[in-house]
Design a protein around this motif. Structure first.
Motif, PDB file in Angstrom:
ATOM      1  N   GLU A  42       0.810  -1.215   0.000  1.00  6.90           N
ATOM      2  CA  GLU A  42       0.000   0.000   0.000  1.00  6.90           C
ATOM      3  C   GLU A  42       0.843   1.264   0.000  1.00  6.90           C
ATOM      4  OE1 GLU A  42      -0.464  -2.519   2.171  1.00  6.90           O
ATOM      5  OE2 GLU A  42      -2.502  -3.232   1.822  1.00  6.90           O
ATOM      6  N   GLU A  43       2.030   1.181   0.594  1.00  2.47           N
ATOM      7  CA  GLU A  43       2.884   2.359   0.673  1.00  2.47           C
ATOM      8  C   GLU A  43       3.242   2.891  -0.718  1.00  2.47           C
ATOM      9  OE1 GLU A  43       5.468  -1.289   0.721  1.00  2.47           O
ATOM     10  OE2 GLU A  43       3.752  -0.671   1.899  1.00  2.47           O
ATOM     11  N   LEU A  44       3.175   2.040  -1.740  1.00  4.74           N
ATOM     12  CA  LEU A  44       3.439   2.495  -3.103  1.00  4.74           C
ATOM     13  C   LEU A  44       2.408   3.524  -3.568  1.00  4.74           C
ATOM     14  CD1 LEU A  44       4.195  -0.880  -4.935  1.00  4.74           C
ATOM     15  CD2 LEU A  44       5.847   0.877  -4.293  1.00  4.74           C
ATOM     16  N   PHE A  45       1.207   3.445  -2.996  1.00  6.36           N
ATOM     17  CA  PHE A  45       0.097   4.253  -3.483  1.00  6.36           C
ATOM     18  C   PHE A  45      -0.346   5.345  -2.505  1.00  6.36           C
ATOM     19  CE2 PHE A  45      -0.264  -0.116  -5.110  1.00  6.36           C
ATOM     20  CZ  PHE A  45      -0.083   0.128  -6.461  1.00  6.36           C
ATOM     21  N   LEU A  46       0.339   5.460  -1.364  1.00  2.48           N
ATOM     22  CA  LEU A  46      -0.096   6.394  -0.325  1.00  2.48           C
ATOM     23  C   LEU A  46       0.044   7.863  -0.709  1.00  2.48           C
ATOM     24  CD1 LEU A  46       1.127   4.711   2.968  1.00  2.48           C
ATOM     25  CD2 LEU A  46      -1.196   4.882   2.094  1.00  2.48           C
ATOM     26  N   ASP A  47       0.941   8.177  -1.627  1.00  4.20           N
ATOM     27  CA  ASP A  47       1.157   9.573  -1.991  1.00  4.20           C
ATOM     28  C   ASP A  47      -0.001  10.172  -2.786  1.00  4.20           C
ATOM     29  OD1 ASP A  47       3.569   9.623  -0.699  1.00  4.20           O
ATOM     30  OD2 ASP A  47       4.738   9.169  -2.494  1.00  4.20           O
ATOM     31  N   ASP A  48      -0.859   9.326  -3.303  1.00  2.64           N
ATOM     32  CA  ASP A  48      -1.993   9.815  -4.083  1.00  2.64           C
ATOM     33  C   ASP A  48      -3.282   9.422  -3.371  1.00  2.64           C
ATOM     34  OD1 ASP A  48      -4.178   9.858  -6.014  1.00  2.64           O
ATOM     35  OD2 ASP A  48      -2.622  10.262  -7.502  1.00  2.64           O
ATOM     36  N   SER A  68      -5.007   5.640  -2.752  1.00  3.09           N
ATOM     37  CA  SER A  68      -5.134   5.074  -1.407  1.00  3.09           C
ATOM     38  C   SER A  68      -6.606   4.908  -1.034  1.00  3.09           C
ATOM     39  CB  SER A  68      -4.368   5.893  -0.372  1.00  3.09           C
ATOM     40  OG  SER A  68      -4.796   7.214  -0.337  1.00  3.09           O
ATOM     41  N   ASP A  69      -7.472   5.826  -1.478  1.00  6.26           N
ATOM     42  CA  ASP A  69      -8.917   5.668  -1.230  1.00  6.26           C
ATOM     43  C   ASP A  69      -9.462   4.440  -1.952  1.00  6.26           C
ATOM     44  OD1 ASP A  69      -8.919   7.927   0.339  1.00  6.26           O
ATOM     45  OD2 ASP A  69      -9.890   9.216  -1.158  1.00  6.26           O
ATOM     46  N   LEU A  70      -8.999   4.213  -3.160  1.00  9.76           N
ATOM     47  CA  LEU A  70      -9.432   3.045  -3.925  1.00  9.76           C
ATOM     48  C   LEU A  70      -8.987   1.758  -3.231  1.00  9.76           C
ATOM     49  CD1 LEU A  70     -10.860   2.128  -6.518  1.00  9.76           C
ATOM     50  CD2 LEU A  70      -8.674   2.365  -7.709  1.00  9.76           C
ATOM     51  N   LEU A  71      -7.749   1.733  -2.744  1.00  8.35           N
ATOM     52  CA  LEU A  71      -7.252   0.569  -2.006  1.00  8.35           C
ATOM     53  C   LEU A  71      -8.030   0.349  -0.710  1.00  8.35           C
ATOM     54  CD1 LEU A  71      -3.403   0.734  -2.435  1.00  8.35           C
ATOM     55  CD2 LEU A  71      -4.849  -1.220  -2.919  1.00  8.35           C
ATOM     56  N   LEU A  72      -8.310   1.425   0.006  1.00  9.48           N
ATOM     57  CA  LEU A  72      -9.068   1.316   1.255  1.00  9.48           C
ATOM     58  C   LEU A  72     -10.474   0.791   0.988  1.00  9.48           C
ATOM     59  CD1 LEU A  72      -8.940   1.753   4.305  1.00  9.48           C
ATOM     60  CD2 LEU A  72      -9.739   4.098   3.910  1.00  9.48           C
ATOM     61  N   SER A  73     -11.091   1.266  -0.067  1.00  8.51           N
ATOM     62  CA  SER A  73     -12.425   0.797  -0.447  1.00  8.51           C
ATOM     63  C   SER A  73     -12.404  -0.696  -0.757  1.00  8.51           C
ATOM     64  CB  SER A  73     -12.908   1.592  -1.662  1.00  8.51           C
ATOM     65  OG  SER A  73     -14.068   1.037  -2.198  1.00  8.51           O
ATOM     66  N   LEU A  74     -11.395  -1.124  -1.471  1.00 11.21           N
ATOM     67  CA  LEU A  74     -11.228  -2.537  -1.794  1.00 11.21           C
ATOM     68  C   LEU A  74     -11.064  -3.363  -0.523  1.00 11.21           C
ATOM     69  CD1 LEU A  74     -10.139  -4.316  -4.522  1.00 11.21           C
ATOM     70  CD2 LEU A  74      -8.087  -4.149  -3.150  1.00 11.21           C
ATOM     71  N   MET A  75     -10.247  -2.871   0.406  1.00 14.20           N
ATOM     72  CA  MET A  75     -10.015  -3.562   1.663  1.00 14.20           C
ATOM     73  C   MET A  75     -11.320  -3.690   2.463  1.00 14.20           C
ATOM     74  SD  MET A  75      -7.152  -2.678   4.568  1.00 14.20           S
ATOM     75  CE  MET A  75      -5.932  -2.289   3.327  1.00 14.20           C
TER      76      MET A  75
END
Length: 186
Positions: free
Chosen positions: A100-106, A110-117
Motif C-alpha cells: 500500500e505504501e506504493l500508493f499512499l502519496d496519491d 489510497s482511497d481506492l485501495l481502502l475501499s477494496l479492503m
C-alpha cells in the motif's frame, strides 16, 4: 470492468514494472518498452498513467470474492484460495498487491485501495458470522478482529512467496495455513 486483451497486457506490464522497481518505474515509456509498442499505442487504451494505476488496483479485486455458494469457514477458505490462485497466476501481484505504501502519496489511489479492503472485510465478515453461528469458529472474537487475525497471515504468506521469487509451493503453504487457522479459531 471488462478489459480488452491489450488493456490486460498493459496492466500486466505495469504490475511487472512496479514489482521490479516500484511505482517510480511505472511510466508510459517503460510500459511501452516492456510491451514493445509505442507510447501513443498505450494512449489508445488508457487516457493516462493514473487510469492504468487505478485499473491495476482494481485488478487486485478480480475473482477473489466467492460466488456465494460457500458458507461459514468454507467461504473464508474459498476467499483465501481464490486470492492465492490469483497471485500464482500473476506472480507480480505478490510484490505489489499488499504494498500500500506504493500508493499512499496519491489520495485517489489510497482511497481506492481502502475501499477494496473494506469490501473484502465486509465479505469475510459475513463468513465469520456464519462460521460463528454454525459453531465452526469461536464466538468470543469480534468479526473485525477475525479479519485481521486471518488476513494478516495470508498477506504475509503471499508477500514471503513474492520476496522469495516463488521458491516454495504457495498453494500447499496456503492449505497448511488454512488448516492452522481452522485449529486456532475453533
Amino acid at each position: 470492468m471488462t478489459l480488452t486483451n491489450r488493456q490486460t497486457e498493459i496492466i500486466d506490464a505495469a504490475l511487472k514494472l512496479t514489482a521490479k522497481g516500484g511505482i517510480q518505474e511505472l511510466t508510459i515509456k517503460n510500459i511501452a518498452g516492456e510491451l514493445g509498442i509505442t507510447e501513443p499505442a498505450i494512449y489508445r487504451h488508457f487516457q493516462n498513467k493514473s487510469e492504468i494505476v487505478k485499473s491495476m488496483i482494481r485488478h487486485f479485486d478480480e475473482g477473489v470474492v466467492p460466488d456465494g455458494k460457500e458458507k461459514g469457514f468454507e467461504g473464508i477458505a474459498a476467499f483465501i484460495r481464490s486470492r492465492i490462485r490469483q497471485v500464482i497466476n500473476t506472480p507480480s501481484l505478490a510484490r505489489v498487491m499488499f504494498a500500500e505504501e506504493l500508493f499512499l502519496d496519491d489520495p485517489e489511489y489510497s482511497d481506492l485501495l481502502l475501499s477494496l479492503m473494506h469490501r473484502h472485510k465486509h465479505t469475510l465478515r459475513r463468513f465469520f458470522l456464519e462460521a460463528q453461528e454454525q459453531g465452526e469458529i469461536r464466538k468470543d472474537i469480534h468479526a473485525d478482529q477475525l479479519f485481521r487475525l486471518v488476513f494478516g497471515p495470508v498477506r504475509l504468506l503471499i508477500k514471503q512467496w513474492g520476496m522469495a521469487d516463488q521458491a516454495f509451493n504457495l498453494q500447499e503453504q496456503g492449505e497448511e495455513l488454512l488448516s492452522a487457522l481452522r485449529k486456532i479459531l475453533r
